[in-house]
Design a protein around this motif. Structure first.
Motif, PDB file in Angstrom:
ATOM      1  N   ASP A  61       0.828  -1.207   0.000  1.00 35.11           N
ATOM      2  CA  ASP A  61       0.000   0.000   0.000  1.00 35.11           C
ATOM      3  C   ASP A  61       0.864   1.260   0.000  1.00 35.11           C
ATOM      4  O   ASP A  61       0.526   2.259  -0.640  1.00 35.11           O
ATOM      5  CB  ASP A  61      -0.925   0.009   1.216  1.00 35.11           C
ATOM      6  N   ARG A  62       1.973   1.213   0.731  1.00 38.82           N
ATOM      7  CA  ARG A  62       2.871   2.378   0.767  1.00 38.82           C
ATOM      8  C   ARG A  62       3.475   2.639  -0.613  1.00 38.82           C
ATOM      9  O   ARG A  62       3.530   3.788  -1.065  1.00 38.82           O
ATOM     10  CB  ARG A  62       3.980   2.153   1.795  1.00 38.82           C
ATOM     11  N   LEU A  63       3.928   1.599  -1.284  1.00 34.59           N
ATOM     12  CA  LEU A  63       4.523   1.776  -2.600  1.00 34.59           C
ATOM     13  C   LEU A  63       3.475   2.194  -3.633  1.00 34.59           C
ATOM     14  O   LEU A  63       3.769   2.969  -4.546  1.00 34.59           O
ATOM     15  CB  LEU A  63       5.229   0.498  -3.043  1.00 34.59           C
ATOM     16  N   THR A  64       2.258   1.685  -3.493  1.00 35.83           N
ATOM     17  CA  THR A  64       1.186   2.090  -4.402  1.00 35.83           C
ATOM     18  C   THR A  64       0.908   3.579  -4.277  1.00 35.83           C
ATOM     19  O   THR A  64       0.674   4.275  -5.271  1.00 35.83           O
ATOM     20  CB  THR A  64      -0.089   1.283  -4.113  1.00 35.83           C
ATOM     21  N   ALA A  65       0.932   4.093  -3.034  1.00 38.27           N
ATOM     22  CA  ALA A  65       0.722   5.522  -2.831  1.00 38.27           C
ATOM     23  C   ALA A  65       1.923   6.348  -3.277  1.00 38.27           C
ATOM     24  O   ALA A  65       1.777   7.518  -3.658  1.00 38.27           O
ATOM     25  CB  ALA A  65       0.430   5.790  -1.346  1.00 38.27           C
ATOM     26  N   LEU A  66       3.109   5.752  -3.247  1.00 39.49           N
ATOM     27  CA  LEU A  66       4.330   6.491  -3.573  1.00 39.49           C
ATOM     28  C   LEU A  66       4.519   6.658  -5.070  1.00 39.49           C
ATOM     29  O   LEU A  66       4.786   7.772  -5.548  1.00 39.49           O
ATOM     30  CB  LEU A  66       5.540   5.767  -2.981  1.00 39.49           C
ATOM     31  N   PHE A  67       4.389   5.586  -5.835  1.00 44.28           N
ATOM     32  CA  PHE A  67       4.699   5.641  -7.261  1.00 44.28           C
ATOM     33  C   PHE A  67       3.576   6.311  -8.049  1.00 44.28           C
ATOM     34  O   PHE A  67       2.407   6.257  -7.662  1.00 44.28           O
ATOM     35  CB  PHE A  67       4.948   4.230  -7.805  1.00 44.28           C
ATOM     36  N   ASP A  68       3.953   6.947  -9.149  1.00 46.89           N
ATOM     37  CA  ASP A  68       2.985   7.635 -10.000  1.00 46.89           C
ATOM     38  C   ASP A  68       1.900   6.664 -10.461  1.00 46.89           C
ATOM     39  O   ASP A  68       2.198   5.596 -11.017  1.00 46.89           O
ATOM     40  CB  ASP A  68       3.694   8.236 -11.221  1.00 46.89           C
ATOM     41  N   ASN A  69       0.644   7.056 -10.233  1.00 46.37           N
ATOM     42  CA  ASN A  69      -0.526   6.248 -10.611  1.00 46.37           C
ATOM     43  C   ASN A  69      -0.505   4.860  -9.985  1.00 46.37           C
ATOM     44  O   ASN A  69      -1.215   3.953 -10.429  1.00 46.37           O
ATOM     45  CB  ASN A  69      -0.631   6.120 -12.132  1.00 46.37           C
ATOM     46  N   GLY A  70       0.309   4.663  -8.935  1.00 43.76           N
ATOM     47  CA  GLY A  70       0.374   3.374  -8.254  1.00 43.76           C
ATOM     48  C   GLY A  70       1.007   2.274  -9.082  1.00 43.76           C
ATOM     49  O   GLY A  70       0.844   1.086  -8.776  1.00 43.76           O
ATOM     50  N   VAL A  71       1.759   2.655 -10.121  1.00 41.38           N
ATOM     51  CA  VAL A  71       2.348   1.671 -11.043  1.00 41.38           C
ATOM     52  C   VAL A  71       3.822   1.468 -10.700  1.00 41.38           C
ATOM     53  O   VAL A  71       4.590   2.434 -10.649  1.00 41.38           O
ATOM     54  CB  VAL A  71       2.205   2.129 -12.502  1.00 41.38           C
ATOM     55  N   PHE A  72       4.217   0.239 -10.458  1.00 36.77           N
ATOM     56  CA  PHE A  72       5.618  -0.085 -10.209  1.00 36.77           C
ATOM     57  C   PHE A  72       5.891  -1.520 -10.636  1.00 36.77           C
ATOM     58  O   PHE A  72       4.963  -2.325 -10.804  1.00 36.77           O
ATOM     59  CB  PHE A  72       5.988   0.110  -8.729  1.00 36.77           C
ATOM     60  N   THR A  73       7.164  -1.817 -10.810  1.00 39.39           N
ATOM     61  CA  THR A  73       7.590  -3.160 -11.200  1.00 39.39           C
ATOM     62  C   THR A  73       8.401  -3.760 -10.064  1.00 39.39           C
ATOM     63  O   THR A  73       9.356  -3.135  -9.587  1.00 39.39           O
ATOM     64  CB  THR A  73       8.452  -3.113 -12.479  1.00 39.39           C
ATOM     65  N   GLU A  74       8.015  -4.925  -9.621  1.00 39.69           N
ATOM     66  CA  GLU A  74       8.754  -5.574  -8.538  1.00 39.69           C
ATOM     67  C   GLU A  74      10.101  -6.094  -9.045  1.00 39.69           C
ATOM     68  O   GLU A  74      10.211  -6.586 -10.168  1.00 39.69           O
ATOM     69  CB  GLU A  74       7.938  -6.729  -7.956  1.00 39.69           C
ATOM     70  N   VAL A  75      11.099  -5.951  -8.194  1.00 39.36           N
ATOM     71  CA  VAL A  75      12.439  -6.438  -8.502  1.00 39.36           C
ATOM     72  C   VAL A  75      12.608  -7.811  -7.846  1.00 39.36           C
ATOM     73  O   VAL A  75      12.318  -7.976  -6.652  1.00 39.36           O
ATOM     74  CB  VAL A  75      13.510  -5.463  -7.983  1.00 39.36           C
ATOM     75  N   ALA A  76      13.056  -8.774  -8.607  1.00 39.52           N
ATOM     76  CA  ALA A  76      13.218 -10.130  -8.082  1.00 39.52           C
ATOM     77  C   ALA A  76      14.318 -10.166  -7.031  1.00 39.52           C
ATOM     78  O   ALA A  76      15.365  -9.536  -7.176  1.00 39.52           O
ATOM     79  CB  ALA A  76      13.545 -11.092  -9.223  1.00 39.52           C
ATOM     80  N   VAL A  77      14.057 -10.912  -5.971  1.00 39.73           N
ATOM     81  CA  VAL A  77      15.010 -11.063  -4.868  1.00 39.73           C
ATOM     82  C   VAL A  77      15.384 -12.545  -4.752  1.00 39.73           C
ATOM     83  O   VAL A  77      14.495 -13.402  -4.692  1.00 39.73           O
ATOM     84  CB  VAL A  77      14.409 -10.573  -3.536  1.00 39.73           C
ATOM     85  N   PRO A  78      16.677 -12.875  -4.720  1.00 39.57           N
ATOM     86  CA  PRO A  78      17.079 -14.287  -4.572  1.00 39.57           C
ATOM     87  C   PRO A  78      16.558 -14.878  -3.265  1.00 39.57           C
ATOM     88  O   PRO A  78      16.645 -14.244  -2.212  1.00 39.57           O
ATOM     89  CB  PRO A  78      18.611 -14.219  -4.580  1.00 39.57           C
ATOM     90  N   GLN A  79      16.026 -16.076  -3.346  1.00 43.63           N
ATOM     91  CA  GLN A  79      15.508 -16.749  -2.169  1.00 43.63           C
ATOM     92  C   GLN A  79      16.650 -17.389  -1.381  1.00 43.63           C
ATOM     93  O   GLN A  79      17.466 -18.125  -1.950  1.00 43.63           O
ATOM     94  CB  GLN A  79      14.491 -17.820  -2.562  1.00 43.63           C
ATOM     95  N   PRO A  80      16.732 -17.128  -0.075  1.00 46.98           N
ATOM     96  CA  PRO A  80      17.795 -17.747   0.726  1.00 46.98           C
ATOM     97  C   PRO A  80      17.451 -19.184   1.099  1.00 46.98           C
ATOM     98  O   PRO A  80      16.355 -19.675   0.779  1.00 46.98           O
ATOM     99  CB  PRO A  80      17.818 -16.868   1.986  1.00 46.98           C
TER     100      PRO A  80
END
Length: 313
Positions: A61-80
């Motif tokens: 919800d925080r990132l949705t409010a932060l990015f323009d029009n609530g649009v963002f692309t998630e960055v893949a994170v290696p699984q430990p």
């Protein structure tokens, strides 16, 4: 008789029957006690409309409010490695992870994304306190390294939102090793000449405060956020003295030089846009959906009509 039983009686029962109201329509402010309608609270970014108390908000919800029009692309994170210590207290560690994943709908305690804020490209990493207290484990370390690498690769500023109770006890010394790992990741961003901005939210404590959360080029905090290594209750029991009012809260830390700004959640996006563009040497953002016109754009739009006609002819 059929008309009475089939129409009149159900109509009367519907008028006097008790209607079930969902439990999640209202939220009580923990500070002032005001009952807040859930839609109104959500529109105000989980900030009390009566006393401005900043309640918890999920990372998504925080990132949705932060990015323009609530649009963002998630960055893949290696699984430990899952459950490297085979840890068990009242429950097995994998069971705790599954419960947190089911309750929050997230994979882990940090979300990394890239997109634009005020037409300014950034990479953002955001901790979610609702996922096992936002505790710093190997995944969080991997997430910050992934965010730093993406920021360096794309030459974008890195903005991090911290919210954590400290290191994750179920991973023991491996969780503490994330402190130097994330410090190296921050240094990698700094060596690339890119801004690293930290927004400290309530609460930010323990090993998170002792590492990446206090290494920002600019340190911003939300109002009345608890920011510390050891909590005030632990300190009072250790030194056996009464602590000052508001000790380890955002405003106290700002007055004593540990923070640069204390910013309301609704003003956070504009503040971050201004700071990132300033640090990146970009012109001020233009209010509205379009970016600021460049010199090349101005030259194209100011081309005389006669030249355009000659070119077409």
């Amino acid at each position: 008789m059929n008309w009475i039983s089939n129409y009149v009686r159900p109509k009367i029962n519907s008028l006097f029957s008790r209607r079930e109201v969902p439990d999640n329509l209202w939220t009580k402010c923990p500070d002032c006690g005001t009952m807040l309608f859930h839609r109104e609270l959500s529109d105000n970014l989980n900030v009390c409309t009566n006393c401005d108390h900043h309640m918890a908000i999920t990372a998504r919800d925080r990132l949705t409010a932060l990015f323009d029009n609530g649009v963002f692309t998630e960055v893949a994170v290696p699984q430990p490695t899952a459950d490297p210590l085979q840890f068990r207290d009242q429950k097995r560690y994998p069971d705790r992870l599954k419960t947190a994943q089911r309750d929050t709908g997230e994979t882990e305690a940090m979300l990394v994304a890239e997109g634009e804020i005020g037409r300014t490209p950034i990479v953002a990493a955001c901790q979610d306190f609702s996922f096992m207290g936002g505790s710093m484990g190997m995944f969080v370390g991997n997430a910050i390294i992934a965010a730093a690498e993406r920021a360096v690769e794309r030459k974008r500023p890195l903005i991090l939102f911290s919210a954590a109770g400290g290191a994750r006890m179920q991973e023991g010394i491996l969780s503490l090793m994330q402190m130097p790992r994330t410090t190296v990741a921050v240094e990698m961003v700094r060596e690339a000449g890119l801004p690293y901005i930290v927004v400290l939210t309530h609460p930010t404590t323990g090993g998170v405060t002792a590492s990446y959360a206090m290494l920002g080029d600019v340190q911003i905090a939300e109002p009345n956020a608890l920011i510390c290594f050891a909590g005030p209750r632990v300190i009072e029991q250790t030194i056996r003295e009464k602590l000052p009012e508001g000790f380890q809260r955002s405003e106290y830390l700002l007055d004593h030089g540990m923070l640069d700004r204390v910013t309301h959640r609704r003003d956070m996006k504009d503040e971050l846009v201004t700071i990132t563009r300033m640090l990146m040497g970009m012109p001020p953002a233009v209010k509205g959906d379009l970016p600021a016109p460049t010199e090349d754009t101005k030259a194209e739009t100011e081309t005389p009509a006669a030249e355009t006609t000659d070119a077409q002819g």
